[in-house]
Design an enzyme around this catalytic site. Sequence first.
Site, PDB file in Angstrom:
ATOM      1  N   ALA A   1       9.151  -7.722   3.486  1.00 37.24           N
ATOM      2  CA  ALA A   1       7.708  -7.964   3.580  1.00 37.24           C
ATOM      3  C   ALA A   1       7.133  -7.419   4.889  1.00 37.24           C
ATOM      4  CB  ALA A   1       7.420  -9.459   3.470  1.00 37.24           C
TER       5      ALA A   1
ATOM      6  N   HIS B   1       0.858  -1.183   0.000  1.00 33.06           N
ATOM      7  CA  HIS B   1       0.000   0.000   0.000  1.00 33.06           C
ATOM      8  C   HIS B   1       0.896   1.236   0.000  1.00 33.06           C
ATOM      9  CE1 HIS B   1      -3.948   1.801   1.740  1.00 33.06           C
ATOM     10  NE2 HIS B   1      -3.245   2.748   1.166  1.00 33.06           N
TER      11      HIS B   1
ATOM     12  N   ARG C   1      21.158  -4.035   6.156  1.00 36.13           N
ATOM     13  CA  ARG C   1      22.491  -4.300   5.619  1.00 36.13           C
ATOM     14  C   ARG C   1      22.581  -3.766   4.196  1.00 36.13           C
ATOM     15  NH1 ARG C   1      22.819  -8.448   1.990  1.00 36.13           N
ATOM     16  NH2 ARG C   1      21.090  -9.904   1.889  1.00 36.13           N
TER      17      ARG C   1
ATOM     18  N   THR D   1       8.147   4.784   7.324  1.00 34.33           N
ATOM     19  CA  THR D   1       7.707   6.107   7.759  1.00 34.33           C
ATOM     20  C   THR D   1       8.696   7.204   7.410  1.00 34.33           C
ATOM     21  OG1 THR D   1       8.717   5.804   9.934  1.00 34.33           O
ATOM     22  CG2 THR D   1       6.397   5.142   9.695  1.00 34.33           C
ATOM     23  N   LYS D   2       9.885   6.818   6.926  1.00 34.83           N
ATOM     24  CA  LYS D   2      10.896   7.806   6.549  1.00 34.83           C
ATOM     25  C   LYS D   2      11.673   7.277   5.350  1.00 34.83           C
ATOM     26  CE  LYS D   2      14.162   5.977   9.900  1.00 34.83           C
ATOM     27  NZ  LYS D   2      14.956   6.195  11.067  1.00 34.83           N
TER      28      LYS D   2
END
Length: 182
Positions: free
Chosen positions: A153, A105, A176, A158-159
């Site tokens: 997954a 989404h 990594r 959020t950033k």
Amino acid sequence: MKPNIDTHRGPSFPLSNRLGRLVWNLVWHLLFRPSPRPLHGWRRGLLRAFGAKTGRGVHIYPGVRIWAPWNLILDDECGVADGAILYSQGSIRLGRRVVVSQGSHLCTGTHDFEKPGFPLLTKPIVVEAEAWIAAECFIHPGVTIGEGAVIGARSVVTKDMPPWTVCAGHPCAPIRPRKRTP
């Protein structure tokens, strides 16, 4: 680099936008969604008819939900799987060879919770070339996914995420480095 093209602040969308979405939803239900899986060119054509900018070889599957095609930029050879949602109240740009897996989404809309009436805010999402958004991820408004990044997954992003890095989690964080492909 994030485009500074579409931060929307206001109580609602104009009538033209609402009518466009109404017509798009009819086309999505009647022509896009029931189209056979291999007919990527057909779906690209429908998206272009509604203002999307699509490159060569774009694979958008019939089960993809798209809020406003005119806010999409889909570069060459990117793919979006069934069950993905492109909640394009603001712009979404998918770079060359980006993969967005099933159930992910990408949401460009939110609300200003500090103001009365919670006015709508839109912020663009950019997924740079050769990145992969794995199954059932949620990408917040205003996020840029760096070139070649892999988002694991069910991550909640959020950033911004750095290029050529494997990232995952809730909230998503770099894990990594990823090797660059030749």
